[in-house]
Design a protein around this motif. Structure first.
Motif, PDB file in Angstrom:
ATOM      1  N   ILE A  14       0.840  -1.201   0.000  1.00  0.00           N
ATOM      2  CA  ILE A  14       0.000   0.000   0.000  1.00  0.00           C
ATOM      3  C   ILE A  14       0.877   1.255   0.000  1.00  0.00           C
ATOM      4  O   ILE A  14       0.585   2.216  -0.713  1.00  0.00           O
ATOM      5  N   LEU A  15       1.966   1.247   0.768  1.00  0.00           N
ATOM      6  CA  LEU A  15       2.887   2.401   0.780  1.00  0.00           C
ATOM      7  C   LEU A  15       3.476   2.655  -0.602  1.00  0.00           C
ATOM      8  O   LEU A  15       3.551   3.798  -1.040  1.00  0.00           O
ATOM      9  N   LEU A  16       3.899   1.579  -1.275  1.00  0.00           N
ATOM     10  CA  LEU A  16       4.510   1.730  -2.596  1.00  0.00           C
ATOM     11  C   LEU A  16       3.528   2.348  -3.591  1.00  0.00           C
ATOM     12  O   LEU A  16       3.927   3.080  -4.487  1.00  0.00           O
ATOM     13  N   ASN A  17       2.248   2.065  -3.412  1.00  0.00           N
ATOM     14  CA  ASN A  17       1.231   2.571  -4.345  1.00  0.00           C
ATOM     15  C   ASN A  17       0.594   3.883  -3.899  1.00  0.00           C
ATOM     16  O   ASN A  17      -0.166   4.485  -4.646  1.00  0.00           O
ATOM     17  N   ASN A  18       0.871   4.317  -2.661  1.00  0.00           N
ATOM     18  CA  ASN A  18       0.278   5.544  -2.115  1.00  0.00           C
ATOM     19  C   ASN A  18       1.337   6.363  -1.384  1.00  0.00           C
ATOM     20  O   ASN A  18       1.378   6.386  -0.157  1.00  0.00           O
ATOM     21  N   PRO A  19       2.211   7.041  -2.130  1.00  0.00           N
ATOM     22  CA  PRO A  19       3.322   7.765  -1.504  1.00  0.00           C
ATOM     23  C   PRO A  19       2.897   8.866  -0.537  1.00  0.00           C
ATOM     24  O   PRO A  19       3.690   9.308   0.276  1.00  0.00           O
ATOM     25  N   ASN A  20       1.629   9.284  -0.602  1.00  0.00           N
ATOM     26  CA  ASN A  20       1.170  10.330   0.320  1.00  0.00           C
ATOM     27  C   ASN A  20       1.002   9.801   1.742  1.00  0.00           C
ATOM     28  O   ASN A  20       0.698  10.563   2.647  1.00  0.00           O
ATOM     29  N   LEU A  21       1.229   8.516   1.951  1.00  0.00           N
ATOM     30  CA  LEU A  21       1.160   7.937   3.300  1.00  0.00           C
ATOM     31  C   LEU A  21       2.490   8.027   4.052  1.00  0.00           C
ATOM     32  O   LEU A  21       2.550   7.717   5.233  1.00  0.00           O
ATOM     33  N   TYR A  22       3.549   8.408   3.359  1.00  0.00           N
ATOM     34  CA  TYR A  22       4.858   8.478   4.017  1.00  0.00           C
ATOM     35  C   TYR A  22       4.947   9.663   4.967  1.00  0.00           C
ATOM     36  O   TYR A  22       4.421  10.733   4.697  1.00  0.00           O
ATOM     37  N   ASN A  23       5.658   9.457   6.081  1.00  0.00           N
ATOM     38  CA  ASN A  23       6.111  10.587   6.885  1.00  0.00           C
ATOM     39  C   ASN A  23       7.256  11.205   6.096  1.00  0.00           C
ATOM     40  O   ASN A  23       8.104  10.484   5.574  1.00  0.00           O
ATOM     41  N   THR A  24       7.292  12.523   6.014  1.00  0.00           N
ATOM     42  CA  THR A  24       8.346  13.165   5.225  1.00  0.00           C
ATOM     43  C   THR A  24       9.059  14.227   6.053  1.00  0.00           C
ATOM     44  O   THR A  24       8.494  14.708   7.030  1.00  0.00           O
ATOM     45  N   PRO A  25      10.271  14.591   5.695  1.00  0.00           N
ATOM     46  CA  PRO A  25      11.054  14.043   4.593  1.00  0.00           C
ATOM     47  C   PRO A  25      11.740  12.731   4.992  1.00  0.00           C
ATOM     48  O   PRO A  25      11.991  12.487   6.162  1.00  0.00           O
ATOM     49  N   ILE A  26      12.029  11.933   3.996  1.00  0.00           N
ATOM     50  CA  ILE A  26      12.840  10.735   4.177  1.00  0.00           C
ATOM     51  C   ILE A  26      14.198  11.094   3.573  1.00  0.00           C
ATOM     52  O   ILE A  26      14.276  11.456   2.402  1.00  0.00           O
ATOM     53  N   VAL A  27      15.244  11.031   4.374  1.00  0.00           N
ATOM     54  CA  VAL A  27      16.582  11.391   3.896  1.00  0.00           C
ATOM     55  C   VAL A  27      17.466  10.156   3.969  1.00  0.00           C
ATOM     56  O   VAL A  27      17.574   9.524   5.012  1.00  0.00           O
ATOM     57  N   ARG A  28      18.073   9.824   2.829  1.00  0.00           N
ATOM     58  CA  ARG A  28      18.942   8.645   2.747  1.00  0.00           C
ATOM     59  C   ARG A  28      20.369   9.046   2.460  1.00  0.00           C
ATOM     60  O   ARG A  28      20.623   9.943   1.664  1.00  0.00           O
ATOM     61  N   ASN A  29      21.281   8.357   3.112  1.00  0.00           N
ATOM     62  CA  ASN A  29      22.699   8.499   2.826  1.00  0.00           C
ATOM     63  C   ASN A  29      23.264   7.080   2.825  1.00  0.00           C
ATOM     64  O   ASN A  29      23.639   6.549   3.863  1.00  0.00           O
ATOM     65  N   GLY A  30      23.270   6.443   1.662  1.00  0.00           N
ATOM     66  CA  GLY A  30      23.681   5.045   1.582  1.00  0.00           C
ATOM     67  C   GLY A  30      22.711   4.176   2.357  1.00  0.00           C
ATOM     68  O   GLY A  30      21.512   4.206   2.109  1.00  0.00           O
ATOM     69  N   LYS A  31      23.221   3.436   3.334  1.00  0.00           N
ATOM     70  CA  LYS A  31      22.364   2.558   4.144  1.00  0.00           C
ATOM     71  C   LYS A  31      21.751   3.286   5.333  1.00  0.00           C
ATOM     72  O   LYS A  31      20.899   2.748   6.031  1.00  0.00           O
ATOM     73  N   GLN A  32      22.192   4.521   5.585  1.00  0.00           N
ATOM     74  CA  GLN A  32      21.636   5.307   6.686  1.00  0.00           C
ATOM     75  C   GLN A  32      20.414   6.066   6.186  1.00  0.00           C
ATOM     76  O   GLN A  32      20.355   6.454   5.023  1.00  0.00           O
ATOM     77  N   ALA A  33      19.457   6.273   7.088  1.00  0.00           N
ATOM     78  CA  ALA A  33      18.260   7.024   6.699  1.00  0.00           C
ATOM     79  C   ALA A  33      17.608   7.639   7.928  1.00  0.00           C
ATOM     80  O   ALA A  33      17.795   7.160   9.054  1.00  0.00           O
ATOM     81  N   THR A  34      16.857   8.717   7.676  1.00  0.00           N
ATOM     82  CA  THR A  34      16.066   9.342   8.739  1.00  0.00           C
ATOM     83  C   THR A  34      14.685   9.656   8.179  1.00  0.00           C
ATOM     84  O   THR A  34      14.499   9.749   6.970  1.00  0.00           O
ATOM     85  N   VAL A  35      13.743   9.807   9.087  1.00  0.00           N
ATOM     86  CA  VAL A  35      12.396  10.234   8.722  1.00  0.00           C
ATOM     87  C   VAL A  35      12.103  11.469   9.552  1.00  0.00           C
ATOM     88  O   VAL A  35      12.325  11.481  10.761  1.00  0.00           O
ATOM     89  N   GLY A  36      11.624  12.531   8.877  1.00  0.00           N
ATOM     90  CA  GLY A  36      11.370  13.775   9.581  1.00  0.00           C
ATOM     91  C   GLY A  36      12.588  14.681   9.525  1.00  0.00           C
ATOM     92  O   GLY A  36      13.592  14.369   8.884  1.00  0.00           O
ATOM     93  N   TYR A  37      12.481  15.810  10.202  1.00  0.00           N
ATOM     94  CA  TYR A  37      13.568  16.801  10.210  1.00  0.00           C
ATOM     95  C   TYR A  37      14.551  16.423  11.308  1.00  0.00           C
ATOM     96  O   TYR A  37      14.252  16.542  12.489  1.00  0.00           O
ATOM     97  N   GLU A  38      15.738  15.926  10.930  1.00  0.00           N
ATOM     98  CA  GLU A  38      16.731  15.404  11.878  1.00  0.00           C
ATOM     99  C   GLU A  38      18.120  15.998  11.647  1.00  0.00           C
ATOM    100  O   GLU A  38      19.068  15.282  11.321  1.00  0.00           O
ATOM    101  N   PRO A  39      18.279  17.310  11.832  1.00  0.00           N
ATOM    102  CA  PRO A  39      19.580  17.932  11.526  1.00  0.00           C
ATOM    103  C   PRO A  39      20.735  17.391  12.369  1.00  0.00           C
ATOM    104  O   PRO A  39      21.872  17.343  11.896  1.00  0.00           O
ATOM    105  N   ASP A  40      20.471  16.952  13.594  1.00  0.00           N
ATOM    106  CA  ASP A  40      21.550  16.415  14.441  1.00  0.00           C
ATOM    107  C   ASP A  40      22.122  15.137  13.837  1.00  0.00           C
ATOM    108  O   ASP A  40      23.329  14.910  13.855  1.00  0.00           O
ATOM    109  N   VAL A  41      21.256  14.298  13.302  1.00  0.00           N
ATOM    110  CA  VAL A  41      21.705  13.053  12.672  1.00  0.00           C
ATOM    111  C   VAL A  41      22.460  13.379  11.389  1.00  0.00           C
ATOM    112  O   VAL A  41      23.531  12.828  11.131  1.00  0.00           O
ATOM    113  N   TRP A  42      21.918  14.285  10.585  1.00  0.00           N
ATOM    114  CA  TRP A  42      22.577  14.639   9.322  1.00  0.00           C
ATOM    115  C   TRP A  42      23.956  15.225   9.574  1.00  0.00           C
ATOM    116  O   TRP A  42      24.875  14.970   8.811  1.00  0.00           O
TER     117      TRP A  42
END
Length: 113
Positions: A80-108
């Motif tokens: 359902i997520l793959l077919n309905n992208p409006n269900l995602y919490n955003t932003p999703i930020v990826r750096n290789g195998k690392q990822a965050t959901v939401g605004y996470e400047p400390d992690v970035w």
């Protein structure tokens, strides 16, 4: 660093994330989820980093309409997520195998080193 920023143009946190990377002159690739959602492989990678539950926005308009609160199987929720992208919490930020959901400047900031 190879930053991918998945988000929705109208999302306030997505705009803040874009500003974060622009201000630091960090190159990133923006993917608008309303135009192109995550691929199955991208979803698996992000899910491994943050967990499926964190990716789903239970406050989204379509959450109840699609009966997401009653779908228990992980594979069903992913489909359902793959077919309905409006269900995602955003932003999703990826750096290789690392990822965050939401605004996470400390992690970035920890990725920059």
């Amino acid at each position: 660093m190879n930053i991918q920023l998945f988000g929705i143009k109208k999302c306030f946190d997505t705009k803040k994330a874009e500003r974060y990377f622009k201000e630091r002159r960090i190159k990133y690739q923006f993917i608008d989820l309303t135009i192109k959602g995550l691929s199955k492989g991208e979803l698996q990678s992000v899910k491994a980093a943050v967990g499926l539950k964190n990716l789903i926005n239970s406050n989204a308009k379509d959450y109840k309409r699609l009966n997401m609160d009653h779908i228990i199987s992980e594979s069903g929720r992913e489909e359902i997520l793959l077919n309905n992208p409006n269900l995602y919490n955003t932003p999703i930020v990826r750096n290789g195998k690392q990822a965050t959901v939401g605004y996470e400047p400390d992690v970035w900031a920890s990725w920059e080193g």
